[in-house]
Design an enzyme around this catalytic site. Structure first.
Site: not given
Ligand code: FAD
Ligand code: FMN
Ligand code: SF4
Ligand code: SF4
Ligand code: SF4
Lengths: 441, 462
Positions: B73, B132, B134, B200, B344, B351
């Site tokens: 954001n 402290f 942002c 963030t 699969c 590896c």
């Protein structure tokens, strides 16, 4: 009560024959493509007769490169869109998907495939084009999956291509045979138009090649001839009463259905004779056309039917009833079909035998014979030196498609004896390369 | 029934789940709704100087079909008038006296800090959280992470706040720093009662390939934002651990970052958090996720026999060591459970191409085989295997030996040449480079003209 009421409008027809594999939207494609594991040496690729790089195109869809996905598909199979909708994926790619081994729903590969290809077809974005003209010409007989696939590949290799088709529309049984709930006519023809716009081969419709003279003309004018003629009409049963009104062949009945849809009339009680996929289709279709009772009658036991299990389930799902171990002996009725006289059979050590004195008549007002398609032997005998095997299939090299008459090449149902659209498309692509190798010598 | 209530540095709350200071705590309406739903506390959306926000504020990171595994954001602190926020804090506290309402604050001068602390104290806040952290918009004005990155400034501001604060003070730390314990120590020196982390992380979540601009796009342009959501949990956990293990910090920690379910919360707690805060998960799924969080936490406590949250706090810390203290004699080897394997071959290719060429394919089966002498026990195959419990890592050493790097260096037996038993060149062979060429050719060749092998039922030749 019938499962379906008789459709009288286009819309009702579309409802009764709703698509089994509707085209995905972008959201569904994103979610489904996210599940693919991108297996190493993926088993789904191996199970696809045309060897489409499935994990690659699914990854392309997942990363928002739908056009790239369509290219991956078409590079391997020109009927990529149709195949996504009509392939028996349960026994091909999806049947091989590793998820099956943990009882998890396999990736919907077919629907992802038609998602990507539908998108490019709608946009008209050209992915391929003809190669530089090499001055040579090839005649293609039959505009089915085999013929059209060969035409595309030959054009990309620089050949001039003329396709001769007996009917009025391209794609062969895709538009005249496959069940309408698998693919619509519009979808089929849109892919045909998309291919033709890219590759620019000529198609001559209503132009059956049927005489030695016509063949001679082609032999003179073209450097090679590709046979993509498929199979013929429904086999005759040789039973008394087979000529009664409302006793019809499955292939003929379905061709009518695909062309005239809700305008095709079906009986109230229909008996379908046969145990293959075409029989399942014809039975399902009768039911969806509003027949009150549909009986599928087969000479042997249920387990011995040639049809895929999911095709039988599909028929059962729309109310079709199975009648097993019965052999037809006569179509009864006075002008019109009134019933089928059967005799019961039993299978012992793999052999069917009739049980004396067990005859009975099952009343009905329509009989559909789904007892296999005849080979086009008469026509094929017009080609000098062309050898057929004991079952009437054209003999040709598995890698090059070249027949015993070196100028003639063959693929599809006429060569393999009757398989799927995907087989015809894959074989024809290979054969086109065989023609190229032959003419480049 | 275990007791979920906590007393965090003097702030009481019916459970350890707090809403982090962010849009979900923008208004009294939201906080009341959250308390009604079961949240234990809320750190109010940061109050402070007047701001103006831009339109187009959030960006997301999707992984395949999963939305918002990361979120960012470019929003600022509360853009609602301070008086409205204070009035609503008061209203919420009246209605929910036993829930924790913490005022998050961010202003500049000493006077401003004094004023805002007093005002929110008067409104009834149970504590303060000094923002402290942002990483955009506010730091340019000398606030937010500009403070969090300067331990001296941070300490000074904490001291200003402590001059007037009569309720517990939490300092919220920014992760945009190389050693999180430095600002944490500064907070302690300043007299703070607790710390919370992380805020963030500076980020660009993606670039629009058509507009050539970073998300979120504001009139064709963008800027770096603050990253949060599930993707940041590992970074947060490590920082929480660093603060919890530091011998001199000794402050209660409110763990924040990537918490979406009870498991995430327990992980934060086991590494030293005694309350947890949630933002992105609520922005994604709403307040209702609290029911799963409390029920999961309760169930876990019952199963483990914990009566209180306190008993769990830091439980994993004794097992988080420095690398040099790990036992080098321990050895695990991959084991494929053939019954579960779906073939699969992702383990093989992982590896083979990404690890130690310790898995081979055998003809006639899709189930790969572990080459035990080559398996270094890296876990990679077990991580890529899509089937639950299909590849397990089994201990293969005797379990009796113990030797760490530190012990070796202290004993003067640190190696002077390559002698790792697990590595290539000893029992483990590394293929010749040229053996790679053509190696993948056996793979199904897809596309173009694939050779169809002459099927038995089809006539093969003329
Ligand atoms: C009822 C039915 C349902 C089916 N359902 C499916 C399905 O769901 N999925 C699937 O994958 N496959 C299905 N198939 C099989 C599939 O349709 C065929 O395998 C495929 O169409 C074969 O392609 P082709 O090009 O070899 O032959 P065809 O599709 O038969 O095409 C041959 C074309 O050649 C033309 N032609 C023939 N002789 C001449 C001539 N002398 N001169 C000019 N033109 C000529 C024909 O008119 C036709 O257009 C079904 C088949 C049937 C009969
Ligand atoms: C849109 C948005 C706005 C935020 N605003 C603030 C804020 O005003 N004050 C603050 O201390 N933290 C703010 N944060 C940070 C969160 O409180 C929290 O520390 C961070 O999102 C990590 O937690 P999460 O992973 O649960 O989202 C904001 C986060 C977001 C996503
Ligand atoms: S087998 Fe299934 S999961 Fe694996 S690549 Fe193919 S579609 Fe994807
Ligand atoms: S643990 Fe690592 S080295 Fe061992 S087989 Fe798995 S991927 Fe290979
Ligand atoms: S990754 Fe797991 S399921 Fe896939 S082949 Fe390896 S062991 Fe089998």
């Amino acid at each position: 009560m019938a499962e379906f009421s008789t459709p009288t409008t286009e819309q009702q027809f579309a409802e009764n024959f709703a698509q089994l594999k509707p085209v995905m939207n972008r959201t569904e494609a994103l979610y489904e493509s996210s599940r693919c594991l991108f297996c190493f040496d993926a088993p789904c690729i191996k199970a696809c007769p045309s060897g489409i790089d499935i994990p690659q195109f699914i990854r392309q869809i997942n990363s928002g490169n739908d056009t790239g996905a369509a290219r991956t598909i078409y590079e391997a199979n020109y009927f990529g869109n149709a195949c996504g909708k009509v392939c028996p994926t349960e026994v091909l790619c999806e049947g091989a998907c590793v998820y099956n081994l943990q009882e998890v729903k396999p990736i919907e590969i077919g629907r992802l495939q038609s998602f990507a290809t539908t998108k490019v077809i709608k946009s008209g974005e050209k992915l391929f084009g003809p190669g530089a003209d090499n001055g040579k010409k090839v005649a293609v007989i039959g505009a089915g999956p085999a013929g059209i696939s060969a035409a595309c590949e030959l054009r990309s290799l620089g050949y001039g291509v003329d396709v001769f088709e007996a009917k009025a529309q391209p794609s062969g049984l895709t538009v005249y045979g496959v069940a309408p709930y698998k693919i619509t006519n519009e979808e089929t023809l849109a892919e045909m138009a998309y291919l033709q716009a890219q590759f620019g081969y000529n198609v001559h419709f209503n132009s059956a090649i049927s005489s030695r003279k016509e063949l001679e003309k082609l032999e003179d004018k073209y450097d090679a001839i590709f046979l993509g003629i498929g199979l013929g009409k429904t086999n005759e049963l040789g039973l008394p009463g087979e000529d009664k009104i409302n006793c019809t062949g499955a292939v003929e009945f379905i061709a009518e259905l695909r062309q005239h849809q809700h305008k095709v009339a079906v009986g109230r009680k229909v008996i379908v004779l046969g145990g293959g996929n075409t029989a399942m289709d014809a039975a399902s279709e009768s039911s969806r056309l509003g027949a009150e009772n549909v009986i599928l009658a087969y000479r042997r036991a249920k387990e011995e039917m040639g049809a895929y299990e999911f095709e039988y389930d599909l028929a059962k799902g729309v109310g079709v009833k199975g009648l097993f171990n019965v052999a037809p002996v006569e179509i009864t009725g006075n002008g019109y079909v009134a019933g089928v006289k059967f005799i019961r059979t039993e299978t012992k050590d793999g052999k069917v035998s009739e049980i004396a004195g067990s005859e009975f008549v099952e009343p009905c007002d329509m009989v559909i014979k789904a007892t296999g398609q005849a080979k086009q032997t008469e026509f094929l005998n017009l080609i000098p030196g062309l050898k057929l095997d004991g079952k009437g299939r054209i003999i040709a090299d598995a890698h090059t498609g070249q027949t015993s008459n070196p100028k003639y090449f063959a693929s599809g149902d006429a060569w393999n004896g009757g398989a799927e659209v995907v087989n015809a498309a894959a074989e024809a692509k290979l054969t086109a390369r065989g023609i190229h190798a032959y003419l480049s010598k | 029934m275990p007791d979920l209530s906590i007393n965090f540095a003097g702030i009481k709350s019916p459970n350890p789940f707090w809403l982090a200071s962010a849009p979900p705590t923008n208004s009294g309406y939201q906080v009341m709704k959250a308390f009604d739903a079961g949240w234990g506390g809320a750190v109010w959306k940061t109050l402070g100087v007047p701001v103006v926000n831009v339109s187009s504020r959030y960006g997301g990171v999707n992984y395949r079909d999963k939305r918002l595994v990361g979120f960012n954001n470019i929003e600022l602190i509360s853009d609602r008038p301070l008086s409205h926020n204070l009035r609503e804090i008061e209203e919420v506290k009246k209605r929910f006296p036993n829930h924790a309402v913490i005022a998050s604050l961010m202003v500049q001068s000493r006077q401003e800090w004094h004023d805002i602390v007093r005002q929110s104290q008067d409104a009834g806040a149970d504590g303060f959280e000094l923002n402290f952290g942002c990483p955009h918009g506010m730091c340019e004005r000398g606030m937010g992470s500009a403070v969090g990155q300067e331990p001296k400034v941070l300490q000074m501001i904490v001291e200003w706040v402590m001059e007037v604060a009569q309720k517990p003070v939490i300092v919220k730390l920014t992760p945009n720093i190389s050693d999180i314990t430095e600002p944490a120590m500064a907070a302690r020196r300043g007299g703070a009662d607790a710390i919370s982390l992380i805020n963030t992380i500076q980020s660009i979540v993606g670039v629009d390939l058509d507009k050539f601009a970073p998300y979120p796009i504001v009139d064709g342009k963008g800027t770096n934002g603050g990253y949060c959501g599930p993707a940041v949990k590992p970074i947060a956990l490590n920082m929480v651990k660093n603060c919890a293990q530091h011998p001199d910090i000794k402050l209660p920690i409110s763990g924040i970052g990537g918490i979406e379910n009870w498991r995430d919360a327990v992980e934060h707690i086991l590494l030293g958090a005694s309350s947890v805060q949630v933002c992105t998960a609520v922005m994604h799924f709403g307040f209702g996720i609290i029911r799963e969080m409390t029920s999961g936490l309760e169930q876990y406590m019952v199963e483990k026999g914990f009566q209180t949250i306190d008993e769990m706090v830091g439980k994993a810390l004794p097992n988080v060591l420095h690398w040099e203290d790990l036992n080098m004699k321990y050895k695990v080897t991959a084991n494929i459970n053939e019954d579960k394997c779906i073939g699969c071959q992702l383990c093989y290719t992982a590896c083979e191409d990404g690890a130690h060429q310790a898995i081979r394919l055998n003809a006639g089966t899709r189930v790969p085989e572990i080459i035990e002498e080559n398996c270094v026990g890296c876990n990679l195959c077990s991580l890529v295997c899509p089937v639950e419990q299909c590849i397990t890592m089994e201990q293969t050493d005797s379990g009796t030996e113990h030797l760490t790097w530190k012990e070796r260096t202290e004993a003067g037996t640190a190696p002077t040449e390559f002698e790792d038993e697990k590595a290539g060149g000893r029992h483990h062979w590394v293929p010749e480079p040229s053996a790679a060429l053509g190696k993948e050719r056996h793979k199904t060749l897809p596309g173009k003209a694939r050779i169809i092998n002459g099927e038995t039922t089809v006539p093969a030749e003329a």
